[in-house]
Design a protein around this motif. Structure first.
Motif, PDB file in Angstrom:
ATOM      1  N   GLN A  88     -51.070  21.738 -27.700  1.00  0.00           N
ATOM      2  CA  GLN A  88     -49.863  22.256 -27.056  1.00  0.00           C
ATOM      3  C   GLN A  88     -49.390  23.550 -27.713  1.00  0.00           C
ATOM      4  OE1 GLN A  88     -46.857  21.229 -24.430  1.00  0.00           O
ATOM      5  NE2 GLN A  88     -47.596  23.277 -24.873  1.00  0.00           N
ATOM      6  N   SER A  89     -49.466  23.622 -29.035  1.00  0.00           N
ATOM      7  CA  SER A  89     -49.014  24.826 -29.736  1.00  0.00           C
ATOM      8  C   SER A  89     -49.878  26.042 -29.412  1.00  0.00           C
ATOM      9  CB  SER A  89     -49.008  24.579 -31.250  1.00  0.00           C
ATOM     10  OG  SER A  89     -50.328  24.339 -31.722  1.00  0.00           O
ATOM     11  N   SER A  90     -51.107  25.785 -28.964  1.00  0.00           N
ATOM     12  CA  SER A  90     -52.007  26.898 -28.617  1.00  0.00           C
ATOM     13  C   SER A  90     -51.790  27.395 -27.199  1.00  0.00           C
ATOM     14  CB  SER A  90     -53.470  26.463 -28.791  1.00  0.00           C
ATOM     15  OG  SER A  90     -53.727  26.060 -30.119  1.00  0.00           O
ATOM     16  N   TYR A  91     -51.095  26.622 -26.381  1.00  0.00           N
ATOM     17  CA  TYR A  91     -50.887  26.991 -24.969  1.00  0.00           C
ATOM     18  C   TYR A  91     -49.396  26.842 -24.626  1.00  0.00           C
ATOM     19  CZ  TYR A  91     -55.973  26.604 -24.547  1.00  0.00           C
ATOM     20  OH  TYR A  91     -57.335  26.764 -24.703  1.00  0.00           O
ATOM     21  N   PRO A  92     -48.556  27.750 -25.087  1.00  0.00           N
ATOM     22  CA  PRO A  92     -47.106  27.625 -24.872  1.00  0.00           C
ATOM     23  C   PRO A  92     -46.694  27.698 -23.402  1.00  0.00           C
ATOM     24  CG  PRO A  92     -47.658  29.769 -25.797  1.00  0.00           C
ATOM     25  CD  PRO A  92     -48.901  28.963 -25.866  1.00  0.00           C
ATOM     26  N   ASP A  93     -47.515  28.293 -22.530  1.00  0.00           N
ATOM     27  CA  ASP A  93     -47.163  28.384 -21.114  1.00  0.00           C
ATOM     28  C   ASP A  93     -47.494  27.110 -20.345  1.00  0.00           C
ATOM     29  OD1 ASP A  93     -46.231  30.944 -21.444  1.00  0.00           O
ATOM     30  OD2 ASP A  93     -48.180  31.868 -20.981  1.00  0.00           O
ATOM     31  N   LEU A  94     -48.151  26.186 -21.007  1.00  0.00           N
ATOM     32  CA  LEU A  94     -48.508  24.908 -20.381  1.00  0.00           C
ATOM     33  C   LEU A  94     -47.689  23.781 -21.000  1.00  0.00           C
ATOM     34  CD1 LEU A  94     -52.421  25.168 -20.285  1.00  0.00           C
ATOM     35  CD2 LEU A  94     -50.825  25.662 -18.424  1.00  0.00           C
ATOM     36  N   TYR A  95     -47.515  22.730 -20.233  1.00  0.00           N
ATOM     37  CA  TYR A  95     -46.890  21.509 -20.751  1.00  0.00           C
ATOM     38  C   TYR A  95     -48.008  20.516 -21.001  1.00  0.00           C
ATOM     39  CZ  TYR A  95     -44.229  17.144 -20.902  1.00  0.00           C
ATOM     40  OH  TYR A  95     -43.710  15.936 -21.278  1.00  0.00           O
ATOM     41  N   ARG A 124     -46.116  25.122 -16.639  1.00  0.00           N
ATOM     42  CA  ARG A 124     -44.649  25.062 -16.688  1.00  0.00           C
ATOM     43  C   ARG A 124     -44.010  25.867 -15.562  1.00  0.00           C
ATOM     44  NH1 ARG A 124     -42.730  23.059 -21.581  1.00  0.00           N
ATOM     45  NH2 ARG A 124     -44.221  23.061 -23.317  1.00  0.00           N
ATOM     46  N   ALA A 125     -44.672  26.962 -15.127  1.00  0.00           N
ATOM     47  CA  ALA A 125     -44.074  27.861 -14.131  1.00  0.00           C
ATOM     48  C   ALA A 125     -44.174  27.324 -12.714  1.00  0.00           C
ATOM     49  CB  ALA A 125     -44.746  29.231 -14.206  1.00  0.00           C
ATOM     50  N   GLY A 126     -44.947  26.282 -12.512  1.00  0.00           N
ATOM     51  CA  GLY A 126     -45.056  25.699 -11.181  1.00  0.00           C
ATOM     52  C   GLY A 126     -46.094  26.352 -10.315  1.00  0.00           C
ATOM     53  N   SER A 127     -46.837  27.311 -10.825  1.00  0.00           N
ATOM     54  CA  SER A 127     -47.883  27.978 -10.055  1.00  0.00           C
ATOM     55  C   SER A 127     -49.176  27.934 -10.838  1.00  0.00           C
ATOM     56  CB  SER A 127     -47.493  29.430  -9.763  1.00  0.00           C
ATOM     57  OG  SER A 127     -48.571  30.114  -9.157  1.00  0.00           O
ATOM     58  N   ASP A 128     -50.288  27.759 -10.144  1.00  0.00           N
ATOM     59  CA  ASP A 128     -51.571  27.654 -10.817  1.00  0.00           C
ATOM     60  C   ASP A 128     -52.472  28.844 -10.502  1.00  0.00           C
ATOM     61  OD1 ASP A 128     -52.213  25.850 -12.691  1.00  0.00           O
ATOM     62  OD2 ASP A 128     -53.408  24.549 -11.409  1.00  0.00           O
ATOM     63  N   ARG A 129     -51.892  29.922 -10.107  1.00  0.00           N
ATOM     64  CA  ARG A 129     -52.709  31.073  -9.734  1.00  0.00           C
ATOM     65  C   ARG A 129     -53.109  31.887 -10.964  1.00  0.00           C
ATOM     66  NH1 ARG A 129     -49.213  33.260  -4.527  1.00  0.00           N
ATOM     67  NH2 ARG A 129     -49.493  31.397  -3.218  1.00  0.00           N
ATOM     68  N   GLY A 130     -54.207  32.558 -10.879  1.00  0.00           N
ATOM     69  CA  GLY A 130     -54.655  33.503 -11.899  1.00  0.00           C
ATOM     70  C   GLY A 130     -54.861  32.866 -13.249  1.00  0.00           C
ATOM     71  N   ALA A 131     -54.251  33.469 -14.283  1.00  0.00           N
ATOM     72  CA  ALA A 131     -54.457  33.042 -15.669  1.00  0.00           C
ATOM     73  C   ALA A 131     -53.968  31.629 -15.912  1.00  0.00           C
ATOM     74  CB  ALA A 131     -53.756  34.016 -16.615  1.00  0.00           C
ATOM     75  N   ALA A 132     -52.909  31.231 -15.186  1.00  0.00           N
ATOM     76  CA  ALA A 132     -52.369  29.889 -15.399  1.00  0.00           C
ATOM     77  C   ALA A 132     -53.416  28.829 -15.113  1.00  0.00           C
ATOM     78  CB  ALA A 132     -51.140  29.677 -14.515  1.00  0.00           C
ATOM     79  N   GLY A 133     -54.166  29.007 -14.033  1.00  0.00           N
ATOM     80  CA  GLY A 133     -55.186  28.028 -13.692  1.00  0.00           C
ATOM     81  C   GLY A 133     -56.304  28.003 -14.712  1.00  0.00           C
ATOM     82  N   ALA A 182     -43.170  12.577 -16.336  1.00  0.00           N
ATOM     83  CA  ALA A 182     -43.896  13.676 -15.694  1.00  0.00           C
ATOM     84  C   ALA A 182     -45.224  13.200 -15.119  1.00  0.00           C
ATOM     85  CB  ALA A 182     -44.125  14.800 -16.697  1.00  0.00           C
ATOM     86  N   ILE A 183     -45.924  12.310 -15.832  1.00  0.00           N
ATOM     87  CA  ILE A 183     -47.190  11.765 -15.328  1.00  0.00           C
ATOM     88  C   ILE A 183     -46.937  10.935 -14.080  1.00  0.00           C
ATOM     89  CG2 ILE A 183     -49.081  10.161 -15.833  1.00  0.00           C
ATOM     90  CD1 ILE A 183     -48.832  11.051 -18.785  1.00  0.00           C
ATOM     91  N   GLY A 184     -45.855  10.166 -14.084  1.00  0.00           N
ATOM     92  CA  GLY A 184     -45.529   9.345 -12.920  1.00  0.00           C
ATOM     93  C   GLY A 184     -45.250  10.173 -11.686  1.00  0.00           C
TER      94      GLY A 184
END
Length: 739
Positions: free
Chosen positions: A156-163, A84-93, A415-417
């Motif tokens: 999704q409920s387990s990963y609120p920082d992800l879409y 969701r934050a637009g960055s895939d660095r660190g924990a997000a990735g 979003a997929i498109g």
């Protein structure tokens, strides 16, 4: 008893036969409707195959694929995992990788889920996509998609920082099916009560209000039954039944309303029951006949498009209008003859009125007739202002976003498109030839991939290849950069068609290479519509002019009718652009503007509105002509004709506006456009055009209204004035109360 010679015209003769044989007419009508229901049960409705209905290059490609014997594809679904934050660095990735693993494991544990693919990465490295399919019949996959939607929601409920969201064939069909079912249920629950309520106010009597509704419903049922047989020649598209209900309810109620009101008015003026029915048949009945024929002619113009949707619409609307006319000219006179004054049974206190003339309209009419030139200028200026946005009219194809844009499935699809354009709106290159399984094809495919990589980002990977069992047809899928029908997508499509495909697969000896897909199909469809527009407009305008010319024996009346109806259509276009293209009233109508009108809407609205506008025009001008034939000056004939029809025109317009407006509550943008466009046009037609512009123009033209060149005086004389009655003039009276 009226002499047979005094009863002229098809409508009057049909009414008199029905009145003399009313039991046979009523039983025959019921038997006819029942027979159509039985017919629809015995003859299954043939639905249109969209794969064979395309136009141009994309249509030829789709037909090649349809005939190539590709195995039936299961319903495909996609799961997007995005930071969701637009960055895939660190924990997000690492969270995205973990979520992808959990999605894969969850899907593989579900019964009915098959072919779960490993995650693929987006070009920007921010998103992951997992594809899978649902086993079984793809037509019923929407009934089996709920478990996977629930499983993805839990991840999704387990990963609120992800879409994390799912979209695809089955989930999209489920959403559309649920939304449409809910909307149509609401429509069916409201349309009949609303129509009945308006008629109760118009007639002030329960029986008189029930007759038009009952006959309109029976007309729609009969027409839908006949459509099952007609589908052998004109396959049915999904929207046809909705359009038939829309048009059938509107015209069916209006035709009965015109007929009953005239018969009741003549009775109140003192005519005996038989004479009142003769006058209604020879005036309103004739207007219904001419109006119905004009509507049918207008609808037939859609056949010139040679498009499966328009052909289906044309067939359905012609059947429902023809059935409504048949019922109005046969069983309605029989019912009026059988009921007599009991048609006014169960009067509603405070609503039942002897006089149907509208006080407001008569007050407005006095102003118009006193200042016809100023009134005409003001009316034209108002219509011009409303129609002005139509100069900027743009069209677009139908999109998944046209259904509930805020729904989770729709948001996921969009979003997929954006992240994986080749997965949602790919272009498909269809290659047919004996060289598919050869080194030459492999080399062409390599060149195609190189051209894609060097396209400056217009064409995007991944590139998928599928070959049919016979080995003579291949489908090469590639993504197009940009949103659906955006300039970027059109530019990418043109590059693919004009350069990349001819320079790669087009060089294969003996092979045919064609481009299809959503964007290509939309472009080809719009080109086909543009080619057919002149034919449709010429046919509809030309035959409408001829019908009016023959009906009123006046070139001026025919030209006036065509011009006024064109103004009505232009105003409807302007209203559509203002609302749906510019995005006004988005919140109230629950839609998101897409910068254009649905591509089939302008043509469809033209033929529908041009036909429906004739209802009022023929009805009003016929009453004006009655006064002229009795020797009244034009100003007095206009005053009497429009004043005497004001009440019934208002009631008919309110019925149409109410029915059409209900369609704006359906979830599809196309049905909203249809409802708003028709409702606005009918409202403008019944007010500004018929109550102001028509009387102003006819008053200004004076005797020129009835001009007919010497060379056309061979046209048959058509009586507009009711047959004369011997004896003293009857005195207007109250009808005998019915217990």
């Amino acid at each position: 008893m009226e002499n047979r010679e005094n009863v002229k015209g098809i409508a009057a003769r049909a009414a008199m036969w029905s009145a003399r044989h009313r039991a046979l007419a009523i039983i025959g009508w019921v038997a006819f409707v029942a027979a159509t229901v039985v017919l629809s049960g015995q003859v299954s409705t043939r639905e249109a195959n969209y794969a064979l209905a395309g136009h141009g290059e994309s249509g030829r490609a789709d037909r090649i694929v349809e005939e190539a014997g590709f195995p039936e594809r299961p319903a495909g679904e996609m799961v997007l995992i995005q930071n969701r934050a637009g960055s895939d660095r660190g924990a997000a990735g690492s969270d995205r990788v973990a979520a992808a693993g959990e999605v894969t494991r969850s899907l593989k544990t579900l019964a009915g889920v098959a072919d779960v693919q490993a995650p693929i990465e987006s070009p920007d490295g921010r998103s992951s996509l997992i594809t899978f399919s649902l086993a079984g019949d793809p037509e019923t996959a929407s009934d089996r998609v709920a478990p996977s939607l629930d499983a993805i929601a839990r991840v999704q409920s387990s990963y609120p920082d992800l879409y994390i969201a799912q979209a695809g064939d089955a989930s999209g069909d489920k959403l559309i099916g649920d939304e449409l079912e809910s909307g149509l249920t609401r429509l069916s629950m409201l349309s009949i009560p609303v129509t009945l309520g308006i008629l109760l106010i118009a007639f002030g009597a329960v029986v008189a209000a029930l007759l038009p509704v009952a006959l309109a419903i029976m007309s729609v049922v009969a027409a839908i039954g006949l459509m099952a047989a007609a589908s052998r020649f004109a396959p049915v598209v999904d929207e046809t039944t909705h359009v038939m209900l829309l048009i059938g309810l509107a015209v069916g109620v209006d035709y009965c309303l015109f007929y009953i009101r005239r018969e009741r008015d003549e009775r109140r003026k003192g005519a005996d029951p038989h004479r009142a029915l003769v006058i209604a048949a020879q005036t309103s009945g004739r207007s219904i006949w001419v109006s119905g024929l004009t509507v049918i002619v207008a609808m037939a113009g859609m056949f010139f498009t040679q498009d499966v949707t328009f052909v289906s619409f044309a067939t359905g609307t012609i059947l429902v209008v023809a059935t409504a006319v048949l019922g109005s000219l046969t069983v309605l006179p029989a019912l009026l003859s059988a009921l007599g004054d009991r048609v006014d049974s169960i009067k509603i206190p405070g609503l039942y009125r002897r006089n149907s003339e509208g006080r407001v309209w008569n007050a407005l009419l006095r102003v118009v007739l006193a200042k016809p030139l100023i009134s005409a200028v003001v009316a034209v200026a108002a219509l011009g202002a409303i129609a002005a946005p139509a100069l900027d009219l743009q069209t677009k194809g139908q999109r998944i976003q046209d259904v509930s844009p805020d729904a989770p499935v729709i948001k996921a699809f969009v979003a997929i498109g954006e992240a994986f354009p080749s997965k949602t709106t790919p272009a498909r290159v269809v290659v047919q030839g004996d060289s598919i399984k050869s080194a030459r094809f492999d080399q062409a495919l390599t060149d195609f991939k190189a051209a894609t990589a060097g396209s400056g980002g217009k064409l995007v990977e991944p590139i998928d290849v599928e070959v049919n069992p016979g080995g003579d047809v291949a489908i090469v899928s590639v993504g197009l950069t940009g949103k659906e029908e955006s300039p970027e997508v059109i530019s990418a499509l043109n590059l693919l068609r004009d350069e990349v495909v001819p320079d790669t697969f087009g060089r294969l000896s003996g092979a045919t290479a064609l481009v299809t897909g959503n964007a290509a199909g939309s472009v080809d469809y719009n080109e086909r519509l543009d080619e057919s527009l002149p034919w449709v407009f010429t046919f509809v305008l030309g035959l409408a002019f001829i019908l009016l010319l023959v009906s009123f024996r006046s070139v001026v009346v025919a030209i006036t009718g065509v011009v006024l109806n064109l103004l009505s259509v232009a105003a409807a276009y302007g209203m559509l652009v203002y609302v749906f293209q510019y995005g006004h009233f988005e919140k109230q109508l629950d839609f998101v503007a897409a910068g254009g009108i649905t591509n089939w809407m302008p043509l469809f609205l033209f033929v529908i509105l041009f036909g429906l506008s004739m209802d009022y025009h023929v009805f009003v001008v016929s009453r004006i002509r009655e006064g002229h034939d009795r020797g009244l000056p034009i100003r007095e004939a206009v005053r009497e004709g429009i004043g005497s029809t004001a009440g019934v025109i208002t009631s008919a317009a309110v019925v149409m506006v109410a029915v059409f407006a209900l369609f704006a509550s359906l979830p599809l943008i196309a049905t909203k456009e249809l409802g708003v466009g028709l409702a606005a046009a009918v409202l403008l037609d019944a007010t500004i055009i018929r109550a102001v512009l028509l009387p102003a123009v006819m008053t200004l033209l004076g005797r020129a209204n009835w001009w007919l060149p010497r060379g056309l005086r061979w046209l048959p004389e058509v009586a507009h004035e009711p047959p004369a009655q011997a004896g003293p003039k009857p005195v207007e009276r109250e009808l005998t109360p019915v217990a």
